[in-house]
Design a protein around this motif. Structure first.
Motif, PDB file in Angstrom:
ATOM      1  N   LYS A  25       0.858  -1.192   0.000  1.00 31.22           N
ATOM      2  CA  LYS A  25       0.000   0.000   0.000  1.00 31.22           C
ATOM      3  C   LYS A  25       0.893   1.241   0.000  1.00 31.22           C
ATOM      4  O   LYS A  25       1.798   1.343   0.823  1.00 31.22           O
ATOM      5  CB  LYS A  25      -0.907   0.019   1.240  1.00 31.22           C
ATOM      6  CG  LYS A  25      -2.025  -1.032   1.185  1.00 31.22           C
ATOM      7  CD  LYS A  25      -3.009  -0.840   2.314  1.00 31.22           C
ATOM      8  CE  LYS A  25      -2.529  -1.482   3.581  1.00 31.22           C
ATOM      9  NZ  LYS A  25      -3.481  -1.427   4.688  1.00 31.22           N
ATOM     10  N   VAL A  26       0.631   2.133  -0.925  1.00 36.52           N
ATOM     11  CA  VAL A  26       1.407   3.384  -0.985  1.00 36.52           C
ATOM     12  C   VAL A  26       0.435   4.550  -0.820  1.00 36.52           C
ATOM     13  O   VAL A  26      -0.553   4.632  -1.540  1.00 36.52           O
ATOM     14  CB  VAL A  26       2.183   3.503  -2.318  1.00 36.52           C
ATOM     15  CG1 VAL A  26       2.999   4.781  -2.341  1.00 36.52           C
ATOM     16  CG2 VAL A  26       3.093   2.292  -2.527  1.00 36.52           C
ATOM     17  N   TYR A  27       0.695   5.382   0.159  1.00 39.55           N
ATOM     18  CA  TYR A  27      -0.190   6.531   0.370  1.00 39.55           C
ATOM     19  C   TYR A  27       0.590   7.674   1.008  1.00 39.55           C
ATOM     20  O   TYR A  27       1.697   7.473   1.520  1.00 39.55           O
ATOM     21  CB  TYR A  27      -1.388   6.157   1.254  1.00 39.55           C
ATOM     22  CG  TYR A  27      -1.043   5.440   2.534  1.00 39.55           C
ATOM     23  CD1 TYR A  27      -1.038   4.047   2.580  1.00 39.55           C
ATOM     24  CD2 TYR A  27      -0.720   6.143   3.689  1.00 39.55           C
ATOM     25  CE1 TYR A  27      -0.723   3.379   3.744  1.00 39.55           C
ATOM     26  CE2 TYR A  27      -0.403   5.484   4.857  1.00 39.55           C
ATOM     27  CZ  TYR A  27      -0.413   4.100   4.883  1.00 39.55           C
ATOM     28  OH  TYR A  27      -0.088   3.438   6.040  1.00 39.55           O
ATOM     29  N   GLU A  28      -0.017   8.858   0.912  1.00 37.16           N
ATOM     30  CA  GLU A  28       0.643  10.031   1.484  1.00 37.16           C
ATOM     31  C   GLU A  28      -0.125  10.536   2.686  1.00 37.16           C
ATOM     32  O   GLU A  28      -1.353  10.464   2.715  1.00 37.16           O
ATOM     33  CB  GLU A  28       0.756  11.136   0.425  1.00 37.16           C
ATOM     34  CG  GLU A  28       1.930  10.872  -0.500  1.00 37.16           C
ATOM     35  CD  GLU A  28       2.112  11.919  -1.563  1.00 37.16           C
ATOM     36  OE1 GLU A  28       1.431  12.952  -1.511  1.00 37.16           O
ATOM     37  OE2 GLU A  28       2.956  11.706  -2.448  1.00 37.16           O
TER      38      GLU A  28
ATOM     39  N   GLU B 139       2.558  -5.141   9.483  1.00 36.06           N
ATOM     40  CA  GLU B 139       3.077  -4.587   8.225  1.00 36.06           C
ATOM     41  C   GLU B 139       4.451  -3.969   8.472  1.00 36.06           C
ATOM     42  O   GLU B 139       4.790  -3.606   9.605  1.00 36.06           O
ATOM     43  CB  GLU B 139       2.111  -3.560   7.624  1.00 36.06           C
ATOM     44  CG  GLU B 139       1.959  -2.287   8.432  1.00 36.06           C
ATOM     45  CD  GLU B 139       0.960  -1.305   7.828  1.00 36.06           C
ATOM     46  OE1 GLU B 139       0.182  -1.685   6.942  1.00 36.06           O
ATOM     47  OE2 GLU B 139       0.966  -0.147   8.275  1.00 36.06           O
ATOM     48  N   PHE B 140       5.213  -3.866   7.408  1.00 35.97           N
ATOM     49  CA  PHE B 140       6.509  -3.218   7.465  1.00 35.97           C
ATOM     50  C   PHE B 140       6.365  -1.911   6.698  1.00 35.97           C
ATOM     51  O   PHE B 140       6.121  -1.922   5.498  1.00 35.97           O
ATOM     52  CB  PHE B 140       7.571  -4.121   6.826  1.00 35.97           C
ATOM     53  CG  PHE B 140       8.965  -3.610   6.977  1.00 35.97           C
ATOM     54  CD1 PHE B 140       9.655  -3.803   8.158  1.00 35.97           C
ATOM     55  CD2 PHE B 140       9.591  -2.927   5.951  1.00 35.97           C
ATOM     56  CE1 PHE B 140      10.953  -3.323   8.310  1.00 35.97           C
ATOM     57  CE2 PHE B 140      10.883  -2.446   6.092  1.00 35.97           C
ATOM     58  CZ  PHE B 140      11.555  -2.648   7.277  1.00 35.97           C
ATOM     59  N   ALA B 141       6.429  -0.802   7.415  1.00 32.29           N
ATOM     60  CA  ALA B 141       6.173   0.489   6.780  1.00 32.29           C
ATOM     61  C   ALA B 141       7.477   1.263   6.594  1.00 32.29           C
ATOM     62  O   ALA B 141       8.274   1.384   7.523  1.00 32.29           O
ATOM     63  CB  ALA B 141       5.197   1.297   7.616  1.00 32.29           C
ATOM     64  N   ILE B 142       7.666   1.746   5.389  1.00 30.23           N
ATOM     65  CA  ILE B 142       8.811   2.609   5.085  1.00 30.23           C
ATOM     66  C   ILE B 142       8.245   3.986   4.773  1.00 30.23           C
ATOM     67  O   ILE B 142       7.451   4.140   3.845  1.00 30.23           O
ATOM     68  CB  ILE B 142       9.620   2.061   3.891  1.00 30.23           C
ATOM     69  CG1 ILE B 142      10.111   0.634   4.214  1.00 30.23           C
ATOM     70  CG2 ILE B 142      10.785   2.981   3.556  1.00 30.23           C
ATOM     71  CD1 ILE B 142      10.661  -0.104   3.028  1.00 30.23           C
ATOM     72  N   TYR B 154       5.054   3.544   2.380  1.00 33.89           N
ATOM     73  CA  TYR B 154       5.017   2.300   1.610  1.00 33.89           C
ATOM     74  C   TYR B 154       4.839   1.188   2.637  1.00 33.89           C
ATOM     75  O   TYR B 154       5.762   0.881   3.392  1.00 33.89           O
ATOM     76  CB  TYR B 154       6.330   2.081   0.848  1.00 33.89           C
ATOM     77  CG  TYR B 154       6.731   3.259  -0.027  1.00 33.89           C
ATOM     78  CD1 TYR B 154       7.361   4.377   0.506  1.00 33.89           C
ATOM     79  CD2 TYR B 154       6.482   3.246  -1.393  1.00 33.89           C
ATOM     80  CE1 TYR B 154       7.713   5.461  -0.288  1.00 33.89           C
ATOM     81  CE2 TYR B 154       6.849   4.319  -2.202  1.00 33.89           C
ATOM     82  CZ  TYR B 154       7.452   5.424  -1.634  1.00 33.89           C
ATOM     83  OH  TYR B 154       7.806   6.497  -2.410  1.00 33.89           O
ATOM     84  N   ALA B 155       3.629   0.622   2.679  1.00 39.69           N
ATOM     85  CA  ALA B 155       3.334  -0.395   3.694  1.00 39.69           C
ATOM     86  C   ALA B 155       3.298  -1.775   3.045  1.00 39.69           C
ATOM     87  O   ALA B 155       2.472  -2.042   2.172  1.00 39.69           O
ATOM     88  CB  ALA B 155       2.009  -0.077   4.374  1.00 39.69           C
ATOM     89  N   PHE B 156       4.210  -2.632   3.481  1.00 36.17           N
ATOM     90  CA  PHE B 156       4.299  -4.003   2.948  1.00 36.17           C
ATOM     91  C   PHE B 156       3.566  -4.941   3.906  1.00 36.17           C
ATOM     92  O   PHE B 156       3.900  -5.016   5.083  1.00 36.17           O
ATOM     93  CB  PHE B 156       5.766  -4.430   2.810  1.00 36.17           C
ATOM     94  CG  PHE B 156       6.520  -3.653   1.763  1.00 36.17           C
ATOM     95  CD1 PHE B 156       6.980  -2.368   2.026  1.00 36.17           C
ATOM     96  CD2 PHE B 156       6.747  -4.187   0.512  1.00 36.17           C
ATOM     97  CE1 PHE B 156       7.649  -1.637   1.069  1.00 36.17           C
ATOM     98  CE2 PHE B 156       7.420  -3.472  -0.458  1.00 36.17           C
ATOM     99  CZ  PHE B 156       7.873  -2.183  -0.183  1.00 36.17           C
TER     100      PHE B 156
END
Lengths: 207, 376
Positions: A25-28, B139-142, B154-156
């Protein structure tokens, strides 16, 4: 029998169709104010449906795992001469560099942070000493009066481990616990005990 | 029409509609409920639910066995096939309605099983929150810092968090390899400083694997990852609930690494105006507690009180007063957030089934009188 086979075939088909939870998931995020918490305080998980009683739930026993968000602004202390004060973070309130291989740290954790017995035995384990029972722990404790509260101090030295020994104190601090831990080679411990006590007795809350 | 002349589709439907399949499904469900209930003691509620009820296939010892999810789908297909192939008459109207209610119950069950989510929302007094942290999924968040108040996340999802997985994205100049995942571990301080490869928190602490506790909440999940291609390559240790930022510099950009519960952002935000708690006299044991909250959605604001048995319902989600944290004088409320698409189905289907049974009973009454007359 035919039905059983059908059920098994269906199972296998569905397993094959099942996704493996590998989405990205990509978000701002735009922070309009600083109020939206990015890292909520770590406490117990409340999803078992019953009413909890604040922090005394006891799900997180490992000190490092139940870190309090305390800040150094709540406490004052006087660093002994020659001890270099290093600004801490959310786990370490503050630390003091005494020598290359000796340091003292302040750690504030919520609740009792595992209690006296488990913490003392954890420290003993770190320097290779065997686990002891509650009566022995209480016997080993030295009571030190500080402006904050009465501290229970422990001198932990393993004759077979010259590299690491501790002087550690546990001080109740409202709903949390302050750990003051000095780690140094065992031969340095006698000379550091005086300054350590001096530091311990200087800890108080800010007016 | 004889069986030989029936289309293949009708033949399949007839086969799927066989009542034996439903009975077999019921027997399998009884076994699963029994085994699942017993195993809760050893593996815990969540693990038991995942192993026997949320799984397509499970194992009873070494024997593969259909999970409740498969059984329910098979029973649903069986019921629908029966409805499609049965010859319905006016006399069977009650049975038709009752079975329709049962089908609706299965649909609701499917919606809940596949799409419902549960999590918690923690809000400090005076602060706001607009995300729900899942109870179980990680989740692994960058996080890439774009401006002072803007971040790109960017949450994996959990599927990436297995040892050996490579976490990368076309927008990163670096890649991250998952070295080890711990379902439960102890965090202990290192006796000596580790190698230069260790970065941040890893320099002073290490993870020791621990047996998985039956209660999910008692486990502390952690992960060790190796970063390559950045300005600060090395091993990073992260655990769920970690409060120290693990930062990374790469090509003049700063990134934050976070191992956390999966976040779901809401299209609105909730502010905790006040948290009120009253204790039993002479104790610190809570008698009651409640949250005075303000829900803000675009230009619209609603003030609500969330307390025991009085949840806040908004946007398909239900916010229950679940717990609280009082730490260093700071009050934080914990709301359990449930988003269940199938919430109303059990009520509706139960009403339909009751109506069906009532119709069936009404339709049986004339038959009862006529059989009595025949006896006389």
């Amino acid at each position: 029998m035919k039905n059983l086979i059908l059920v098994l075939i269906s199972s296998i088909l569905f397993v094959g169709c099942n996704n493996n939870n590998k989405e990205i998931k990509v978000y701002e995020i735009i922070h309009h104010n600083k109020a939206i918490p990015q890292a909520a305080p770590k406490a117990h998980d409340p999803h078992d449906g019953h009413n909890h009683e604040g922090h005394d739930h006891g799900t997180a026993k490992t000190p490092a795992a139940s870190t309090s968000k305390a800040t150094s602004s709540e406490l004052t202390w006087k660093a002994p001469t020659g001890w270099k004060e290093i600004k801490g973070n959310s786990i370490r309130l503050v630390s003091f560099k005494i020598a290359e291989n000796a340091e003292c740290t302040f750690i504030v954790l919520s609740g009792q942070a595992g209690g006296l017995l488990s913490n003392v035995n954890r420290w003993r384990g770190q320097i290779g000493l065997s686990q002891i029972g509650e009566p022995a722990v209480k016997k080993a404790a030295t009571l030190v009066k500080t402006p904050l509260a009465d501290a229970q101090m422990f001198k932990l030295v393993n004759p077979n481990n010259k590299d690491l020994a501790f002087i550690a104190s546990i001080i109740p601090k409202g709903s949390s616990t302050l750990f003051v831990k000095l780690a140094a080679p065992s031969d340095m411990i006698p000379s550091l005990e005086g300054p350590y006590l001096e530091l311990l007795k200087s800890i108080s809350t800010k007016e | 029409m004889s069986d030989a002349k029936k289309s293949p589709f009708k033949k399949i439907l007839k086969y799927l509609a066989h009542v034996d399949m439903f009975i077999l499904g019921l027997i399998v469900l009884i076994v699963l409920v029994f085994v699942g209930t017993i195993s809760q003691k050893t593996i815990g509620l969540h693990n038991s639910q995942m192993k026997y009820f949320s799984a397509w296939i499970t194992f009873l010892g070494p024997i593969p066995f259909p999970g409740a999810r498969t059984v329910l789908v098979v029973m649903f297909v069986n019921l629908v096939s029966m409805m499609a192939t049965h010859r319905w008459t006016k006399k069977k109207l009650g049975i038709f309605v009752t079975h329709s209610g049962a089908i609706l119950l299965f649909v609701g069950c499917g919606l809940t099983g596949f799409f419902s989510t549960e999590g918690s929302m923690r809000i400090d007094e005076g602060a706001s929150s607009n995300f729900v942290a899942d109870y179980h999924n990680l989740e692994f968040a960058i996080t890439k810092h774009l401006t002072s108040n803007k971040e790109r996340v960017y949450a994996f999802q959990e599927g990436w968090l297995k040892g050996g997985e490579l976490i990368k994205h076309s927008e990163f100049p670096f890649q991250i390899k998952v070295i080890e995942f711990f379902a439960n571990c102890d965090i202990v301080q290192r006796k000596t400083h580790g190698s230069n490869k260790l970065k941040g928190f890893a320099k002073r602490f290490q993870f020791l694997p621990k047996a998985i506790a039956p209660e999910y909440a008692q486990n502390r999940q952690a992960i060790i990852v190796e970063v390559t291609g950045s300005d600060q390559d090395g091993l990073y240790y992260l655990f769920e609930g970690m409060q120290i930022d693990q930062t990374l510099q790469a090509k003049e950009n700063q990134y934050n690494l976070e191992f956390r519960r999966e976040r779901r952002y809401l299209p609105f935000q909730i502010t905790l105006n006040d948290f009120q708690k009253s204790d039993h006299p002479g104790t610190s044991m809570a008698r009651a507690y409640r949250s005075i909250v303000e829900l803000q959605d675009k230009d619209w604001t609603q003030r609500s009180v969330v307390q025991m048995n009085e949840p806040l319902r908004y946007g398909g989600r239900t916010f229950y007063q679940s717990s609280y944290i009082i730490d260093e004088g700071k009050e934080t409320t914990v709301l359990a957030v449930v988003h269940n698409y199938g919430r109303l189905f059990p009520y509706i289907s139960s009403i339909i089934m009751c109506i069906g049974l009532f119709i069936h009973l009404i339709l049986l009454i004339p038959g009862l009188f006529s059989s009595k007359k025949k006896e006389q």
